[in-house]
Design a protein around this motif. Structure first.
Motif, PDB file in Angstrom:
ATOM      1  N   PHE A 130       0.828  -1.203   0.000  1.00 41.45           N
ATOM      2  CA  PHE A 130       0.000   0.000   0.000  1.00 41.45           C
ATOM      3  C   PHE A 130       0.860   1.249   0.000  1.00 41.45           C
ATOM      4  CE2 PHE A 130      -2.456  -3.416   1.813  1.00 41.45           C
ATOM      5  CZ  PHE A 130      -3.660  -3.306   1.135  1.00 41.45           C
ATOM      6  N   ARG A 131       0.279   2.358  -0.434  1.00 44.01           N
ATOM      7  CA  ARG A 131       0.937   3.667  -0.404  1.00 44.01           C
ATOM      8  C   ARG A 131       1.048   4.126   1.051  1.00 44.01           C
ATOM      9  NH1 ARG A 131       4.078   5.385  -3.902  1.00 44.01           N
ATOM     10  NH2 ARG A 131       3.380   7.518  -4.033  1.00 44.01           N
ATOM     11  N   ARG A 132       1.631   5.301   1.226  1.00 44.47           N
ATOM     12  CA  ARG A 132       1.867   5.837   2.578  1.00 44.47           C
ATOM     13  C   ARG A 132       0.610   5.884   3.437  1.00 44.47           C
ATOM     14  NH1 ARG A 132       5.157   9.331  -0.582  1.00 44.47           N
ATOM     15  NH2 ARG A 132       3.387  10.682  -0.938  1.00 44.47           N
ATOM     16  N   ASP A 133      -0.553   6.064   2.813  1.00 40.74           N
ATOM     17  CA  ASP A 133      -1.790   6.181   3.590  1.00 40.74           C
ATOM     18  C   ASP A 133      -2.258   4.840   4.162  1.00 40.74           C
ATOM     19  OD1 ASP A 133      -2.915   4.815   1.405  1.00 40.74           O
ATOM     20  OD2 ASP A 133      -4.095   6.528   0.717  1.00 40.74           O
ATOM     21  N   GLY A 134      -1.615   3.738   3.736  1.00 46.69           N
ATOM     22  CA  GLY A 134      -1.971   2.424   4.249  1.00 46.69           C
ATOM     23  C   GLY A 134      -3.261   1.860   3.674  1.00 46.69           C
ATOM     24  N   PHE A 177       0.089  -0.426  -6.346  1.00 49.42           N
ATOM     25  CA  PHE A 177       0.116  -0.507  -7.800  1.00 49.42           C
ATOM     26  C   PHE A 177      -0.426   0.753  -8.465  1.00 49.42           C
ATOM     27  CE2 PHE A 177      -0.690  -2.152 -12.073  1.00 49.42           C
ATOM     28  CZ  PHE A 177       0.539  -2.747 -12.318  1.00 49.42           C
ATOM     29  N   THR A 178      -1.223   1.552  -7.763  1.00 43.71           N
ATOM     30  CA  THR A 178      -1.708   2.808  -8.347  1.00 43.71           C
ATOM     31  C   THR A 178      -0.524   3.737  -8.665  1.00 43.71           C
ATOM     32  OG1 THR A 178      -2.076   3.839  -6.193  1.00 43.71           O
ATOM     33  CG2 THR A 178      -3.953   2.683  -7.198  1.00 43.71           C
ATOM     34  N   HIS A 179       0.528   3.676  -7.845  1.00 44.82           N
ATOM     35  CA  HIS A 179       1.735   4.470  -8.123  1.00 44.82           C
ATOM     36  C   HIS A 179       2.410   3.963  -9.392  1.00 44.82           C
ATOM     37  CE1 HIS A 179       5.582   6.440  -7.828  1.00 44.82           C
ATOM     38  NE2 HIS A 179       6.187   5.262  -7.735  1.00 44.82           N
ATOM     39  N   ILE A 180       2.514   2.659  -9.526  1.00 42.78           N
ATOM     40  CA  ILE A 180       3.128   2.077 -10.717  1.00 42.78           C
ATOM     41  C   ILE A 180       2.351   2.529 -11.964  1.00 42.78           C
ATOM     42  CG2 ILE A 180       3.721  -0.091 -11.908  1.00 42.78           C
ATOM     43  CD1 ILE A 180       5.326   0.380  -9.284  1.00 42.78           C
ATOM     44  N   LYS A 208       7.684   2.263 -20.704  1.00 47.81           N
ATOM     45  CA  LYS A 208       6.549   1.711 -19.966  1.00 47.81           C
ATOM     46  C   LYS A 208       6.949   0.414 -19.257  1.00 47.81           C
ATOM     47  CE  LYS A 208       2.753   3.808 -22.522  1.00 47.81           C
ATOM     48  NZ  LYS A 208       2.260   4.626 -21.416  1.00 47.81           N
ATOM     49  N   MET A 209       7.721  -0.439 -19.950  1.00 43.98           N
ATOM     50  CA  MET A 209       8.183  -1.671 -19.298  1.00 43.98           C
ATOM     51  C   MET A 209       9.036  -1.344 -18.076  1.00 43.98           C
ATOM     52  SD  MET A 209       9.187  -4.282 -22.369  1.00 43.98           S
ATOM     53  CE  MET A 209       8.749  -3.608 -23.965  1.00 43.98           C
ATOM     54  N   VAL A 210       9.969  -0.428 -18.242  1.00 44.32           N
ATOM     55  CA  VAL A 210      10.821  -0.031 -17.109  1.00 44.32           C
ATOM     56  C   VAL A 210       9.952   0.528 -15.981  1.00 44.32           C
ATOM     57  CG1 VAL A 210      12.667   1.527 -16.338  1.00 44.32           C
ATOM     58  CG2 VAL A 210      12.863   0.369 -18.557  1.00 44.32           C
ATOM     59  N   ALA A 211       8.962   1.323 -16.338  1.00 44.62           N
ATOM     60  CA  ALA A 211       8.079   1.905 -15.328  1.00 44.62           C
ATOM     61  C   ALA A 211       7.333   0.824 -14.547  1.00 44.62           C
ATOM     62  CB  ALA A 211       7.088   2.873 -15.981  1.00 44.62           C
ATOM     63  N   PHE A 212       6.874  -0.208 -15.228  1.00 41.51           N
ATOM     64  CA  PHE A 212       6.201  -1.298 -14.516  1.00 41.51           C
ATOM     65  C   PHE A 212       7.131  -1.951 -13.495  1.00 41.51           C
ATOM     66  CE2 PHE A 212       2.967  -1.686 -18.033  1.00 41.51           C
ATOM     67  CZ  PHE A 212       1.855  -1.507 -17.222  1.00 41.51           C
ATOM     68  N   TYR A 213       8.401  -2.110 -13.852  1.00 40.81           N
ATOM     69  CA  TYR A 213       9.354  -2.798 -12.979  1.00 40.81           C
ATOM     70  C   TYR A 213      10.115  -1.867 -12.025  1.00 40.81           C
ATOM     71  CZ  TYR A 213       8.994  -6.708 -16.348  1.00 40.81           C
ATOM     72  OH  TYR A 213       8.556  -7.730 -17.153  1.00 40.81           O
ATOM     73  N   HIS A 214       9.951  -0.543 -12.147  1.00 41.35           N
ATOM     74  CA  HIS A 214      10.894   0.389 -11.534  1.00 41.35           C
ATOM     75  C   HIS A 214      11.076   0.243 -10.021  1.00 41.35           C
ATOM     76  CE1 HIS A 214       7.510   3.061 -10.420  1.00 41.35           C
ATOM     77  NE2 HIS A 214       8.376   3.659  -9.617  1.00 41.35           N
ATOM     78  N   ASP A 215      10.086  -0.183  -9.286  1.00 43.75           N
ATOM     79  CA  ASP A 215      10.227  -0.355  -7.830  1.00 43.75           C
ATOM     80  C   ASP A 215      10.314  -1.822  -7.411  1.00 43.75           C
ATOM     81  OD1 ASP A 215      10.353   2.285  -7.020  1.00 43.75           O
ATOM     82  OD2 ASP A 215       8.198   2.480  -6.734  1.00 43.75           O
ATOM     83  N   THR A 216      10.301  -2.707  -8.373  1.00 43.59           N
ATOM     84  CA  THR A 216      10.236  -4.138  -8.073  1.00 43.59           C
ATOM     85  C   THR A 216      11.451  -4.636  -7.298  1.00 43.59           C
ATOM     86  OG1 THR A 216       8.927  -4.460 -10.070  1.00 43.59           O
ATOM     87  CG2 THR A 216       9.866  -6.420  -9.071  1.00 43.59           C
ATOM     88  N   LEU A 217      12.658  -4.247  -7.737  1.00 41.83           N
ATOM     89  CA  LEU A 217      13.863  -4.745  -7.064  1.00 41.83           C
ATOM     90  C   LEU A 217      14.028  -4.139  -5.671  1.00 41.83           C
ATOM     91  CD1 LEU A 217      16.445  -4.708 -10.014  1.00 41.83           C
ATOM     92  CD2 LEU A 217      15.019  -6.605  -9.196  1.00 41.83           C
TER      93      LEU A 217
END
Length: 142
Positions: A24-28, A33-36, A49-58
């Motif tokens: 979840f986002r900061r609000d809990g 995924f809404t951020h993604i 777009k592909m990079v954006a989908f994965y950008h926080d995954t690692l």
């Protein structure tokens, strides 16, 4: 073995959605995924777009760069996307602005980090976050 760009985009979305499931986002309350999706919506190129989908995954899941690399061999992820995602991942002990300088050396990573910063700035940031993301944007667009 090679997949179409659309197949790679579909795989990226599904992979990211599963990887961030239950986060979840900061609000809990707001699903992470809404951020993604917001970051993906701020870029146009299919590789961005592909990079954006994965950008926080690692950084935010148990997925490793090796997990993504396995998918390169299967044709689901272009190698250039894995390189950019790895650059977007903050390394342990690395100062944020050093990471931004590193990101700036890669066109895909830069485009997605700009979109990420804009998304974060539009999501009720703290004063500290406004300063952080604004400094980052100044470096990336210079």
């Amino acid at each position: 073995m090679n997949k179409t760009i659309q197949e790679q985009l579909d795989f990226a979305e599904t992979f990211a959605r599963r990887s961030h499931d239950g986060q979840f986002r900061r609000d809990g309350v707001t699903p992470y995924f809404t951020h993604i999706e917001a970051v993906v919506s701020r870029v146009d190129d299919p590789y961005e777009k592909m990079v954006a989908f994965y950008h926080d995954t690692l950084e935010d899941t148990d997925v490793t760069v090796d997990d993504l690399t396995v998918q390169v061999a299967k044709g689901f992820i272009p190698a250039s996307v894995v390189v950019a995602v790895d650059l977007l991942t903050k390394k342990k002990g690395e100062p944020y602005l050093i990471m931004i300088e590193r990101i700036k050396e890669n066109k895909l990573a830069t485009a997605v980090k700009i979109a990420d910063n804009l998304s974060n700035l539009s999501d009720s940031p703290t004063d500290r976050q406004i300063i952080k993301y604004s400094k980052s944007l100044l470096i990336l667009v210079d």
